[in-house]
Design a protein around this motif. Sequence first.
Motif, PDB file in Angstrom:
ATOM      1  N   LYS A   1       6.117  18.260 -14.449  1.00 36.37           N
ATOM      2  CA  LYS A   1       4.858  17.317 -14.055  1.00 36.37           C
ATOM      3  C   LYS A   1       4.196  17.530 -13.852  1.00 36.37           C
ATOM      4  N   MET A   2       4.263  18.641 -12.594  1.00 39.77           N
ATOM      5  CA  MET A   2       2.969  18.911 -10.843  1.00 39.77           C
ATOM      6  C   MET A   2       2.650  20.417 -12.369  1.00 39.77           C
ATOM      7  N   LEU A   3       2.863  20.543 -12.718  1.00 38.47           N
ATOM      8  CA  LEU A   3       1.903  21.844 -13.860  1.00 38.47           C
ATOM      9  C   LEU A   3       1.485  20.724 -14.963  1.00 38.47           C
ATOM     10  N   LEU A   4       1.844  19.712 -15.784  1.00 40.79           N
ATOM     11  CA  LEU A   4       1.276  19.139 -17.179  1.00 40.79           C
ATOM     12  C   LEU A   4      -0.071  18.841 -16.185  1.00 40.79           C
ATOM     13  N   ALA A   5       0.134  17.670 -14.728  1.00 38.64           N
ATOM     14  CA  ALA A   5      -0.818  17.600 -14.069  1.00 38.64           C
ATOM     15  C   ALA A   5      -2.227  18.255 -13.779  1.00 38.64           C
ATOM     16  N   LYS A   6      -1.722  19.183 -13.976  1.00 40.71           N
ATOM     17  CA  LYS A   6      -2.860  20.210 -13.418  1.00 40.71           C
ATOM     18  C   LYS A   6      -3.222  20.659 -14.665  1.00 40.71           C
ATOM     19  N   VAL A   7      -2.593  21.225 -15.656  1.00 41.53           N
ATOM     20  CA  VAL A   7      -3.149  21.431 -17.135  1.00 41.53           C
ATOM     21  C   VAL A   7      -4.171  19.992 -17.746  1.00 41.53           C
ATOM     22  N   TYR A   8      -3.448  18.587 -17.520  1.00 45.84           N
ATOM     23  CA  TYR A   8      -4.612  17.666 -17.963  1.00 45.84           C
ATOM     24  C   TYR A   8      -5.621  17.405 -17.011  1.00 45.84           C
ATOM     25  N   MET A   9      -5.418  17.692 -15.943  1.00 49.18           N
ATOM     26  CA  MET A   9      -6.644  17.646 -14.784  1.00 49.18           C
ATOM     27  C   MET A   9      -8.394  18.531 -14.789  1.00 49.18           C
ATOM     28  N   LEU A  10      -7.361  20.090 -15.546  1.00 49.24           N
ATOM     29  CA  LEU A  10      -8.610  20.835 -15.556  1.00 49.24           C
ATOM     30  C   LEU A  10      -8.881  20.142 -17.177  1.00 49.24           C
ATOM     31  N   ILE A  11      -8.131  20.218 -18.110  1.00 52.52           N
ATOM     32  CA  ILE A  11      -9.084  19.524 -19.723  1.00 52.52           C
ATOM     33  C   ILE A  11      -9.468  18.246 -19.718  1.00 52.52           C
ATOM     34  N   ALA A  12      -9.790  17.637 -18.388  1.00 54.46           N
ATOM     35  CA  ALA A  12     -10.804  16.076 -18.379  1.00 54.46           C
ATOM     36  C   ALA A  12     -11.684  16.450 -17.890  1.00 54.46           C
ATOM     37  N   THR A  13     -12.034  17.843 -17.291  1.00 57.94           N
ATOM     38  CA  THR A  13     -13.489  18.706 -16.947  1.00 57.94           C
ATOM     39  C   THR A  13     -14.301  19.206 -17.729  1.00 57.94           C
ATOM     40  N   ASN A  14     -12.884  19.307 -19.003  1.00 59.17           N
ATOM     41  CA  ASN A  14     -13.614  20.240 -19.850  1.00 59.17           C
ATOM     42  C   ASN A  14     -13.514  19.314 -21.027  1.00 59.17           C
TER      43      ASN A  14
END
Length: 252
Positions: free
Chosen positions: A180-193
């Motif tokens: 879940k931690m990894l998914l949160a990091k991935v989603y944050m990166l995608i949000a800003t790209n």
Amino acid sequence: SLYNNPQSSEAARDGIYAALTHYNAQEQRMFVENGYSGLFVTRRGGNKLTSVWMNGVIKLKADENVDNQNTWIGLYRLVSRANTAISNSTFDLNSTEPDQLRINDVVGHGYFARAYAYFSLTRLWGDIPVWTTLPDSDNIHKPKTPTKDVYKLIIEDATQAKALLNGSAGVGFPKAHAAKMLLAKVYMLIATNPELHGENMTEMDYWNLAYQEAKDIYNSGAYSLVSDYASLFDGTNENSTESIFELQLSQD
């Protein structure tokens, strides 16, 4: 048969994480990620950091800098070991049988490690070759996969890991919260790209996905801040109440 015996399967799981703790995928990756992000290291290997070395790191060409080359090799070693576990194991999410739960957990570690490796690789190199199966004579030379599709795979893998990781490995190993931690990091990166956004998905959609994954971890009550921040760095507080994913490296 090795991967469908709980004891030997768990030994192979340890081999997956050994690839991540290897010098290539750990220390040299730190040089590359910190150098590429602009965080300059003042000394390295007993010698002053040179502009030539830094220039080689920032180019991210594996044939021009040994740290880039070894980071690439180290992370793909992690992918290879994860693929071996995933390809050779039979999991059953509906089973409550103790041995099957142990095997399910091992496969979950495979998916988590593969997602972690590809997340590191695509953040550094963008479009990269993607393996999800074992190599053979027909697929050695892979074309590059677009970054957007790599992130789709990372999300799929981390989601599968979230379902499979059940904690049977015990203390010192990632659990579903790590996925879940990894998914949160991935989603944050995608949000800003925006170029990575899926069809009909907005920036706010990805921020909400990140928030939900992080909130699930927080609401679990499994983690809390330690009372003394300095204790996290004195070598006596491994697997603390703050730790969601922690590599079990030698203190030496």
